[in-house]
Design a protein around this motif. Structure first.
Motif, PDB file in Angstrom:
ATOM      1  N   TYR A 410      21.295  75.280  22.543  1.00  0.00           N
ATOM      2  CA  TYR A 410      22.016  74.892  23.748  1.00  0.00           C
ATOM      3  C   TYR A 410      20.947  74.202  24.809  1.00  0.00           C
ATOM      4  O   TYR A 410      21.497  73.546  25.775  1.00  0.00           O
ATOM      5  N   ALA A 411      19.702  74.305  24.676  1.00  0.00           N
ATOM      6  CA  ALA A 411      18.953  73.690  25.574  1.00  0.00           C
ATOM      7  C   ALA A 411      18.683  72.113  24.973  1.00  0.00           C
ATOM      8  O   ALA A 411      18.665  71.298  25.659  1.00  0.00           O
ATOM      9  N   ASP A 412      18.912  71.982  23.627  1.00  0.00           N
ATOM     10  CA  ASP A 412      18.507  70.699  23.158  1.00  0.00           C
ATOM     11  C   ASP A 412      19.589  70.032  22.849  1.00  0.00           C
ATOM     12  O   ASP A 412      19.751  68.643  22.743  1.00  0.00           O
ATOM     13  N   LEU A 413      21.041  70.618  22.950  1.00  0.00           N
ATOM     14  CA  LEU A 413      22.203  69.826  22.570  1.00  0.00           C
ATOM     15  C   LEU A 413      23.218  70.050  23.502  1.00  0.00           C
ATOM     16  O   LEU A 413      23.348  71.244  24.293  1.00  0.00           O
ATOM     17  N   ALA A 414      24.232  69.297  23.554  1.00  0.00           N
ATOM     18  CA  ALA A 414      25.621  69.149  24.436  1.00  0.00           C
ATOM     19  C   ALA A 414      26.719  68.683  23.400  1.00  0.00           C
ATOM     20  O   ALA A 414      26.471  68.209  22.378  1.00  0.00           O
ATOM     21  N   PHE A 415      27.730  69.314  23.867  1.00  0.00           N
ATOM     22  CA  PHE A 415      28.753  69.064  22.650  1.00  0.00           C
ATOM     23  C   PHE A 415      30.081  69.311  23.706  1.00  0.00           C
ATOM     24  O   PHE A 415      30.098  69.702  25.064  1.00  0.00           O
ATOM     25  N   ASP A 416      31.259  69.021  23.059  1.00  0.00           N
ATOM     26  CA  ASP A 416      32.708  69.172  23.965  1.00  0.00           C
ATOM     27  C   ASP A 416      32.440  70.662  24.455  1.00  0.00           C
ATOM     28  O   ASP A 416      32.713  71.616  23.684  1.00  0.00           O
ATOM     29  N   ARG A 417      32.885  70.771  25.648  1.00  0.00           N
ATOM     30  CA  ARG A 417      33.119  72.181  26.333  1.00  0.00           C
ATOM     31  C   ARG A 417      32.155  72.906  26.381  1.00  0.00           C
ATOM     32  O   ARG A 417      31.879  74.202  26.977  1.00  0.00           O
ATOM     33  N   ALA A 418      30.502  72.111  26.389  1.00  0.00           N
ATOM     34  CA  ALA A 418      29.426  72.917  26.561  1.00  0.00           C
ATOM     35  C   ALA A 418      29.120  72.945  27.944  1.00  0.00           C
ATOM     36  O   ALA A 418      29.560  72.147  28.738  1.00  0.00           O
ATOM     37  N   VAL A 419      28.419  74.273  28.130  1.00  0.00           N
ATOM     38  CA  VAL A 419      27.901  74.250  29.678  1.00  0.00           C
ATOM     39  C   VAL A 419      26.606  73.386  29.636  1.00  0.00           C
ATOM     40  O   VAL A 419      25.784  73.404  28.831  1.00  0.00           O
ATOM     41  N   TRP A 420      26.522  72.819  30.873  1.00  0.00           N
ATOM     42  CA  TRP A 420      25.509  71.884  31.174  1.00  0.00           C
ATOM     43  C   TRP A 420      24.886  72.281  32.478  1.00  0.00           C
ATOM     44  O   TRP A 420      25.446  71.979  33.524  1.00  0.00           O
ATOM     45  N   PHE A 421      23.610  72.927  32.392  1.00  0.00           N
ATOM     46  CA  PHE A 421      22.969  73.230  34.027  1.00  0.00           C
ATOM     47  C   PHE A 421      22.105  72.112  34.109  1.00  0.00           C
ATOM     48  O   PHE A 421      21.387  71.517  33.357  1.00  0.00           O
ATOM     49  N   GLY A 422      21.866  71.938  35.477  1.00  0.00           N
ATOM     50  CA  GLY A 422      20.901  70.817  35.911  1.00  0.00           C
ATOM     51  C   GLY A 422      21.408  69.628  36.242  1.00  0.00           C
ATOM     52  O   GLY A 422      22.826  69.372  36.011  1.00  0.00           O
ATOM     53  N   ASN A 423      20.661  68.494  36.457  1.00  0.00           N
ATOM     54  CA  ASN A 423      21.232  66.953  36.479  1.00  0.00           C
ATOM     55  C   ASN A 423      22.079  67.086  37.579  1.00  0.00           C
ATOM     56  O   ASN A 423      23.311  66.546  37.533  1.00  0.00           O
ATOM     57  N   GLY A 424      21.967  67.538  38.758  1.00  0.00           N
ATOM     58  CA  GLY A 424      22.804  67.614  39.922  1.00  0.00           C
ATOM     59  C   GLY A 424      23.438  68.966  40.204  1.00  0.00           C
ATOM     60  O   GLY A 424      24.020  69.114  41.061  1.00  0.00           O
ATOM     61  N   LYS A 425      23.147  70.119  39.248  1.00  0.00           N
ATOM     62  CA  LYS A 425      23.628  71.312  39.249  1.00  0.00           C
ATOM     63  C   LYS A 425      22.679  72.318  39.259  1.00  0.00           C
ATOM     64  O   LYS A 425      22.859  73.310  38.367  1.00  0.00           O
ATOM     65  N   GLU A 426      21.600  72.252  39.799  1.00  0.00           N
ATOM     66  CA  GLU A 426      20.435  73.101  39.956  1.00  0.00           C
ATOM     67  C   GLU A 426      20.541  74.273  40.792  1.00  0.00           C
ATOM     68  O   GLU A 426      19.830  75.327  40.623  1.00  0.00           O
ATOM     69  N   THR A 427      21.340  74.446  41.827  1.00  0.00           N
ATOM     70  CA  THR A 427      21.474  75.364  42.751  1.00  0.00           C
ATOM     71  C   THR A 427      22.064  76.727  42.292  1.00  0.00           C
ATOM     72  O   THR A 427      21.740  77.713  42.721  1.00  0.00           O
ATOM     73  N   THR A 428      23.152  76.532  41.375  1.00  0.00           N
ATOM     74  CA  THR A 428      23.592  77.816  41.063  1.00  0.00           C
ATOM     75  C   THR A 428      23.925  77.850  39.322  1.00  0.00           C
ATOM     76  O   THR A 428      24.371  76.351  38.943  1.00  0.00           O
ATOM     77  N   ASP A 429      23.833  78.710  38.539  1.00  0.00           N
ATOM     78  CA  ASP A 429      24.501  78.628  37.287  1.00  0.00           C
ATOM     79  C   ASP A 429      25.636  79.158  36.889  1.00  0.00           C
ATOM     80  O   ASP A 429      26.211  79.399  35.933  1.00  0.00           O
ATOM     81  N   THR A 430      26.437  79.540  38.034  1.00  0.00           N
ATOM     82  CA  THR A 430      27.800  79.954  37.877  1.00  0.00           C
ATOM     83  C   THR A 430      28.906  78.719  38.154  1.00  0.00           C
ATOM     84  O   THR A 430      30.110  79.258  38.091  1.00  0.00           O
ATOM     85  N   ASP A 431      28.264  77.573  38.487  1.00  0.00           N
ATOM     86  CA  ASP A 431      29.152  76.599  38.446  1.00  0.00           C
ATOM     87  C   ASP A 431      28.506  75.373  37.920  1.00  0.00           C
ATOM     88  O   ASP A 431      28.343  74.394  38.582  1.00  0.00           O
ATOM     89  N   PRO A 432      28.186  75.168  36.543  1.00  0.00           N
ATOM     90  CA  PRO A 432      27.571  74.011  36.033  1.00  0.00           C
ATOM     91  C   PRO A 432      28.457  73.078  35.434  1.00  0.00           C
ATOM     92  O   PRO A 432      29.827  73.216  35.718  1.00  0.00           O
ATOM     93  N   TRP A 433      28.044  71.907  35.032  1.00  0.00           N
ATOM     94  CA  TRP A 433      28.753  71.003  34.499  1.00  0.00           C
ATOM     95  C   TRP A 433      29.502  71.545  33.218  1.00  0.00           C
ATOM     96  O   TRP A 433      28.978  72.543  32.527  1.00  0.00           O
ATOM     97  N   ILE A 434      30.563  70.891  32.845  1.00  0.00           N
ATOM     98  CA  ILE A 434      31.244  71.275  31.515  1.00  0.00           C
ATOM     99  C   ILE A 434      31.618  70.228  30.960  1.00  0.00           C
ATOM    100  O   ILE A 434      32.312  69.227  31.430  1.00  0.00           O
ATOM    101  N   ILE A 435      31.102  69.652  29.570  1.00  0.00           N
ATOM    102  CA  ILE A 435      31.140  68.637  28.968  1.00  0.00           C
ATOM    103  C   ILE A 435      32.871  68.697  28.409  1.00  0.00           C
ATOM    104  O   ILE A 435      33.070  69.520  27.709  1.00  0.00           O
TER     105      ILE A 435
END
Length: 630
Positions: A410-435
């Motif tokens: 999960y740190a190295d890869l992203a995929f469809d419907r993966a959770v993505w923390f950071g890159n503009g969403k560092e303030t909380t991990d309860t509202d991350p990007w979703i691919i």
């Protein structure tokens, strides 16, 4: 100050207090350089020293074949012309070899770099105003770089021409190169240069503000370990495939007898390098090193720190990194995180399904061995629950393959419907990007050249604070792309120890377990005993060899190591003869998207283990002998 040992100059003269690096050799009207002027004083000699670094191949350049010339990365057809893509597809050729470094271009050519090192070494003692200490340190840098350039050539071409003589600055490179030396002669020469360099290099830089980028003792010791591990590996150690590859005198270019003592020497060198690195303050980049002023879950912190082991600039783990701008590789590897007005990211430097399968299960063993992983149904789909909220968007559907994997997955890869923390969403991990990557969604095809043809992206290569601003501008955080880092060195040591002993012991397990524990996994012995269908695998030399190789392919993924490791292990033919597969990414429905699609059937023959020497070079220099198969 301890951090400064990790820097490397890719000619940073423009950003330092020296004048333009192109001008110092153009000292006479007809543009024929005079060496006397280049070494007329300390100032000019130091400028010449810095030019020696210019031939270092940039590891993070998308034209570096090690990044995309193996089964680790695949592109849309629009990018088939890339150097690495042509090599991975089996289209290497002898008339204009892809990624050629034998001839190369300008100061970036390896033999030009070697020639410049020789000129420097022949002239530096005559420079006025240099202390004996400076002369020793500068010569050590030149010897290291000369060794590194020879090693790079050996890795690419096998037997090379050892170039140890200073020649005129305007001498044709074709006149410099003559007869190829044997593999034993080549490695012996390289190691000798490294030993000479290590003695006079500093453990840490004393004036980092002035000397940022200079080679240090940890760098040289770590590269020596890499050289000796390579020398001990099956490609170079008793490789009978090359029994008919002989020089003009009938002597074998490759040693025909396997020599176990080469692994012993590699183990000694790796341990010496580890000790020197520890002395310099180099250590694994840990979870505690990720600093965020907002409270986060331990899982999020661990994965953020794992990304940082590569993309956190000059982090504690980098022994040697490259300073070239990483904006391009980040744009290539990054998916569209939301629906931008235009497309500031290329999104096409992407991992095949086989690489996603490579990562361990949550229990730290291969998914095909895990007694609890639903391996036979891995290409089917399931719905993410609350328990999966740090991996997959809750309530979203993705492949079984993407559930219950280790944290590096999960740190190295992203995929469809993966959770993505950071890159503009560092303030909380309860509202991350979703691919969202299915046809018509924002991470899907933007245009024919800008999408993941496999359905996976190497998140590992994207710095945490890189983000899109103003809806259309990618703002990248620059980092030092690793040439070698401490985890790499730990795994070299474990490998060399395992190969040099009859059965694995505690010392073999110790250093691979340090890498695994940093990734949140239990020890090798415990993981296999509790979760594998083959619980005794770590107890045998061959079983441990497979585990160490697998661990290297995971830990060092997307950094260019797999390309060289598969070659030195003589496994490239095995891996590069398998179909490259991805999801059916041009479809929208779940069932159609999660259908495995074969993208390409590569071919890799015995000749592909080494580059061909350019045909024109063979014609110009009849003393050279072409590599087998070319």
């Amino acid at each position: 100050m301890k951090k400064q040992i990790k820097y490397i100059v890719l000619i940073l003269i423009a950003s330092m207090h020296f004048s333009c690096e192109k001008d110092y050799l153009d000292v006479v009207p007809d543009n024929i350089a005079t060496i006397d002027n280049a070494f007329s004083n300390r100032y000019n000699a130091k400028k010449f020293l810095y030019t020696l670094y210019m031939a270092i191949p940039a590891p993070g350049d998308r034209n570096n074949p090690a990044l995309n010339g193996v089964d680790e990365i695949w592109y849309p057809k629009s990018e088939d012309g890339l150097t690495g893509a042509r090599i991975a597809q089996g289209f290497q050729n002898v008339t204009g070899p892809y990624g050629d470094k034998w001839l190369g271009q300008g100061n970036a050519a390896l033999y030009v770099g070697i020639r410049n090192c020789n000129i420097f070494l022949s002239k530096i003692d005559g420079v006025q105003g240099l202390s004996d200490y400076e002369k020793k340190e500068w010569k050590a840098e030149a010897n290291f770089l000369k060794a590194y350039y020879h090693f790079y050539l050996v890795s690419m071409y096998g037997p090379v021409v050892i170039n140890d003589e200073a020649v005129a600055i305007n001498e044709s490179t074709s006149n410099v190169k003559a007869v190829r030396n044997t593999i034993d002669e080549s490695f012996t020469y390289i190691v000798g240069l490294l030993d000479k360099a290590i003695v006079d290099l500093p453990v840490i830089l004393q004036t980092p503000s002035e000397d940022v980028g200079r080679i240090t003792k940890p760098v040289a010791a770590a590269i020596k370990a890499r050289v000796l591990v390579t020398y001990a590996s099956p490609l170079f150690n008793g490789n009978s495939v090359y029994s008919d590859f002989v020089n003009k005198e009938g002597l074998n270019f490759f040693p025909m007898q396997y020599d176990a003592t080469k692994w012993e020497k590699a183990a000694v060198a790796a341990k010496e390098a580890i000790d020197i690195c520890h002395e310099a303050g180099i250590r694994l980049h840990e979870k505690s090193d990720y600093l965020n002023s907002f409270p986060q879950n331990d899982i999020t912190l661990l994965r953020a720190s794992l990304r940082g082991r590569v993309t956190e600039k000059w982090n504690s783990e980098i022994i040697w990194g490259h300073t070239a701008n990483t904006a391009n590789i980040q744009s290539e590897a990054m998916p569209r995180l939301y629906s931008y007005l235009t497309n500031p990211v290329a999104s096409r430097h992407c991992a095949p399904i086989g690489i996603a399968e490579m990562y361990y299960s949550r229990n730290g063993v291969p998914i095909e061995e895990d007694v609890n992983f639903d391996y036979s149904n891995r290409f089917k789909t399931r719905v993410a629950t609350t328990n999966d909220k740090y991996d997959v968007g809750e309530g979203d559907i993705t492949a079984v393959l993407n559930f219950n994997r280790e944290d590096r997955f999960y740190a190295d890869l992203a995929f469809d419907r993966a959770v993505w923390f950071g890159n503009g969403k560092e303030t909380t991990d309860t509202d991350p990007w979703i691919i969202r990557a299915r046809r018509g969604e924002f991470a899907s095809v933007f245009e024919i050249s800008q999408y993941s043809v496999t359905g996976y992206w190497p998140k590992k290569l994207i710095a945490m604070s890189t983000q899109v601003k103003n809806g259309n501008e990618l703002s990248t955080k620059r980092y030092s792309f690793p040439i070698i880092r401490l985890a790499d060195l730990y795994l070299y040591y474990a490998e060399a120890l395992n190969e040099s002993r009859g059965t694995p012991d505690a010392s073999v397990y110790e250093y691979i377990d340090l890498v695994r524990q940093r990734a949140g996994l239990q020890s090798v012995v415990t993981s296999w005993a509790t979760s594998s269908t083959n619980p005794s695998k770590p107890l045998t030399k061959s079983g441990m060899r497979d585990i160490i190789q697998h661990e290297r392919m995971i830990e060092m993924a997307f950094e260019g190591n797999r390309f060289w490791d598969l070659r030195r292990w003589k496994l490239a033919k095995q891996y590069m003869s398998k179909p490259i597969k991805g999801w059916n990414v041009l479809e929208n429905s779940v069932d159609n998207y999660y259908t495995v699609k074969t993208l390409f059937n590569p071919t890799f023959s015995e000749r592909d283990y080494f580059w061909p020497i350019p045909e024109n070079e063979i014609i110009r220099n009849p003393s050279l002998i072409q590599n087998p198969g070319w």
